[in-house]
Design a protein around this motif. Structure first.
Motif, mmCIF file in Angstrom:
data_model
loop_
_atom_site.group_PDB
_atom_site.id
_atom_site.type_symbol
_atom_site.label_atom_id
_atom_site.label_comp_id
_atom_site.label_asym_id
_atom_site.label_seq_id
_atom_site.Cartn_x
_atom_site.Cartn_y
_atom_site.Cartn_z
ATOM 1 N N ALA A 1 8.439 8.634 -8.977
ATOM 2 C CA ALA A 1 7.906 9.264 -7.588
ATOM 3 C C ALA A 1 7.352 10.111 -8.068
ATOM 4 C CB ALA A 1 8.710 10.148 -6.993
ATOM 5 N N THR A 2 7.163 10.190 -9.916
ATOM 6 C CA THR A 2 6.143 11.583 -10.219
ATOM 7 C C THR A 2 4.611 10.733 -10.468
ATOM 8 O OG1 THR A 2 6.830 10.709 -12.325
ATOM 9 C CG2 THR A 2 7.790 12.722 -11.608
ATOM 10 N N ARG A 3 4.695 9.804 -9.663
ATOM 11 C CA ARG A 3 3.162 8.569 -9.707
ATOM 12 C C ARG A 3 2.093 9.064 -11.242
ATOM 13 N NH1 ARG A 3 2.509 11.703 -4.708
ATOM 14 N NH2 ARG A 3 2.176 10.297 -3.115
ATOM 15 N N ALA A 4 2.210 7.746 -11.913
ATOM 16 C CA ALA A 4 1.267 7.501 -12.985
ATOM 17 C C ALA A 4 0.539 7.202 -12.745
ATOM 18 C CB ALA A 4 2.192 6.125 -13.592
ATOM 19 N N THR A 5 -0.342 7.462 -13.696
ATOM 20 C CA THR A 5 -2.032 6.669 -14.026
ATOM 21 C C THR A 5 -1.645 4.904 -13.779
ATOM 22 O OG1 THR A 5 -2.199 6.650 -16.094
ATOM 23 C CG2 THR A 5 -2.687 9.241 -14.383
ATOM 24 N N LEU A 6 -1.510 4.538 -15.102
ATOM 25 C CA LEU A 6 -1.186 2.797 -15.121
ATOM 26 C C LEU A 6 -0.250 2.613 -14.206
ATOM 27 C CD1 LEU A 6 -3.280 3.509 -18.062
ATOM 28 C CD2 LEU A 6 -4.378 3.157 -15.955
ATOM 29 N N SER B 1 0.727 -1.607 0.108
ATOM 30 C CA SER B 1 0.011 0.242 -0.347
ATOM 31 C C SER B 1 0.350 1.136 0.189
ATOM 32 C CB SER B 1 -1.058 -0.240 1.423
ATOM 33 O OG SER B 1 -2.125 -1.046 1.083
ATOM 34 N N GLU B 2 2.055 1.242 0.901
ATOM 35 C CA GLU B 2 2.525 2.573 0.935
ATOM 36 C C GLU B 2 3.446 2.386 -1.149
ATOM 37 O OE1 GLU B 2 6.623 4.077 3.259
ATOM 38 O OE2 GLU B 2 4.716 3.081 4.192
ATOM 39 N N LEU B 3 4.188 1.811 -0.824
ATOM 40 C CA LEU B 3 4.714 1.893 -2.115
ATOM 41 C C LEU B 3 3.686 2.146 -3.512
ATOM 42 C CD1 LEU B 3 6.863 -0.935 -2.095
ATOM 43 C CD2 LEU B 3 7.757 1.289 -2.206
ATOM 44 N N ALA B 4 2.429 1.657 -3.371
ATOM 45 C CA ALA B 4 1.481 1.932 -4.634
ATOM 46 C C ALA B 4 1.555 3.777 -3.988
ATOM 47 C CB ALA B 4 0.311 1.260 -4.642
ATOM 48 N N SER B 5 1.243 3.851 -2.958
ATOM 49 C CA SER B 5 0.432 5.340 -2.513
ATOM 50 C C SER B 5 0.877 6.088 -3.239
ATOM 51 C CB SER B 5 0.310 5.716 -1.157
ATOM 52 O OG SER B 5 1.474 5.754 -0.936
ATOM 53 N N VAL B 6 2.501 5.628 -3.313
ATOM 54 C CA VAL B 6 3.721 6.899 -3.692
ATOM 55 C C VAL B 6 4.097 6.725 -5.527
ATOM 56 C CG1 VAL B 6 4.949 6.869 -1.718
ATOM 57 C CG2 VAL B 6 5.578 5.212 -3.792
ATOM 58 N N LEU B 7 3.602 5.293 -5.980
ATOM 59 C CA LEU B 7 4.161 5.083 -7.594
ATOM 60 C C LEU B 7 2.695 5.552 -8.233
ATOM 61 C CD1 LEU B 7 5.158 1.909 -7.313
ATOM 62 C CD2 LEU B 7 6.450 3.688 -7.645
ATOM 63 N N VAL B 8 1.156 5.679 -7.733
ATOM 64 C CA VAL B 8 0.567 5.440 -9.291
ATOM 65 C C VAL B 8 -0.514 6.476 -8.189
ATOM 66 C CG1 VAL B 8 0.302 3.659 -10.277
ATOM 67 C CG2 VAL B 8 -1.117 4.187 -7.806
ATOM 68 N N THR B 9 -1.812 7.846 -8.620
ATOM 69 C CA THR B 9 -2.307 8.341 -8.613
ATOM 70 C C THR B 9 -3.629 8.076 -9.602
ATOM 71 O OG1 THR B 9 -2.834 10.534 -8.046
ATOM 72 C CG2 THR B 9 -1.698 9.890 -10.735
ATOM 73 N N LYS B 10 -4.732 8.289 -9.356
ATOM 74 C CA LYS B 10 -6.269 7.833 -9.540
ATOM 75 C C LYS B 10 -6.341 9.472 -10.417
ATOM 76 C CE LYS B 10 -8.640 4.815 -6.767
ATOM 77 N NZ LYS B 10 -8.977 3.561 -8.347
ATOM 78 N N GLN B 11 -5.685 9.630 -10.245
ATOM 79 C CA GLN B 11 -6.090 11.954 -10.304
ATOM 80 C C GLN B 11 -4.761 12.099 -11.873
ATOM 81 O OE1 GLN B 11 -6.108 14.498 -6.655
ATOM 82 N NE2 GLN B 11 -6.989 12.859 -5.582
ATOM 83 N N ALA B 12 -5.384 11.901 -12.240
ATOM 84 C CA ALA B 12 -4.569 12.463 -13.845
ATOM 85 C C ALA B 12 -3.824 14.046 -13.167
ATOM 86 C CB ALA B 12 -5.203 12.601 -15.051
ATOM 87 N N ALA B 13 -4.775 14.764 -12.742
ATOM 88 C CA ALA B 13 -3.590 16.410 -12.714
ATOM 89 C C ALA B 13 -2.283 16.313 -11.757
ATOM 90 C CB ALA B 13 -4.662 17.192 -11.668
ATOM 91 N N ARG B 14 -2.430 14.935 -10.755
ATOM 92 C CA ARG B 14 -1.061 14.702 -10.433
ATOM 93 C C ARG B 14 -0.055 13.759 -11.077
ATOM 94 N NH1 ARG B 14 -2.777 12.161 -4.224
ATOM 95 N NH2 ARG B 14 -0.153 12.962 -4.333
#
Length: 324
Positions: free
Chosen positions: A199-204, A158-171
């Motif tokens: 760390a820039t977070r992907a959407t997928l 969960s911790e790794l996923a939270s910093v690798l991806v995002t549901k918000q395209a703007a982020r």
């Protein structure tokens, strides 16, 4: 003296008779036996030649299919992942070539690759689990909460996923110092390595399974630990696909474990043919479908929904330009 010579002559006579019998018997059987052996040898040789030709023909057809798929894949996937970003996560023992070739297909689809994260064998070492759990607590970003019943690997995933991806395209695409600190902390401790800017977070996300199914007695526990990450990536991101080769869909393989996991069912898509161009094309289509909220299992192994998503997902309106 006579008795000795008698016994000696008798013994010699017996051996001569035995030798004579072998010679006579061999002479009598030599013709039919040799002919039979020659016939069997010729039949085996001919059968082997037929099988060799069939194998060569099958290999030619397979190579032809791969070449054609590779040639047209770029046109088929073009624009399907436009405005999307993808992070790659490799399990220990994953095939680097599979990652590189799948990444190439993803880029042909128009996606930006945020980075590559490779889990190390230390991540799955039972003797390091306490250390991993402690590090997870130390690096936990502010505002991140774990379910009360989460296992130590669920927490880390969960911790790794939270910093690798995002549901918000703007982020997506924005460097997050806090996310970078989390990844750097796990890297310095030897649990993972990374390149690019994950760390820039992907959407997928795409997860690369180990290249071979595990025969280790701890295979189930290891796959459960690895399987926690795709599930977490689904929770925090816009879609996730786990890919591997046909062996990964057999007993002891991560793809099979995910297909058997109720937590991953309906959330994590899988592809068990990513070692060939058709499978990598399917991975992109599965990623498009996942972005649209549709998960499935594709390939040739057990529990597949089919060779590829059906109907084949089309680009969303944001992926195409309207002609005026």
């Amino acid at each position: 003296m006579i008795d000795f010579r008698y016994h000696l002559v008798s013994i010699i006579a017996v051996f001569l008779a035995l030798a004579l019998g072998l010679v006579v018997g061999a002479s009598a059987l030599r013709g039919p036996l040799v002919d039979q052996l020659k016939d069997n040898s010729n039949r085996l040789k001919n059968s082997n030649e037929v099988l060799r030709k069939e194998k060569d023909a099958a290999a030619q057809v397979r190579d032809y299919g791969s070449q054609v798929t590779d040639a047209v894949a770029g046109q088929v996937v073009a624009g399907r992942l436009k405005d999307q970003s993808v992070v790659f996560v490799e399990a220990p023992g994953a095939d680097d070539q599979m990652r590189a070739q799948t990444a190439d297909m993803v880029q042909k689809a128009g996606a930006r690759i945020s980075g590559y994260v490779t889990l190390q064998s230390k991540y799955l070492d039972p003797n390091q689990q306490a250390t991993l759990n402690e590090l997870t607590d130390q690096l936990k970003p502010a505002g991140l909460n774990f379910p009360a019943d989460a296992s130590s690997y669920d927490r880390t995933a969960s911790e790794l996923a939270s910093v690798l991806v995002t549901k918000q395209a703007a982020r997506s695409g924005q460097e997050d110092p806090a996310a970078g600190q989390v990844l750097s902390g796990f890297k310095e401790a030897g649990f993972l390595t990374f390149s690019g800017q994950p760390a820039t977070r992907a959407t997928l996300a795409i997860v690369i399974a180990p290249a071979a199914a595990s025969n280790d007695k701890n295979a189930d526990a290891q796959n459960k630990a690895l399987g926690a990450l795709p599930t977490a990536l689904y929770t925090y991101g816009g879609g996730v696909v786990a890919v591997g080769d046909p062996d990964s869909a057999t007993q002891g393989g991560l793809i099979k474990a995910l297909r058997d996991d109720d937590d991953a069912d309906g959330h994590v898509s899988t592809v068990d043919t990513a070692d060939v161009p058709a499978g990598r094309l399917t991975a992109v289509l599965a990623l498009v479908a996942a972005k649209q909220g549709k998960a499935g299992d594709y390939g040739i192994g057990s529990k597949v929904d089919g060779p590829l998503p059906t109907p084949v997902p089309t680009p969303t309106p944001t992926m195409t330009k309207t002609k005026k």
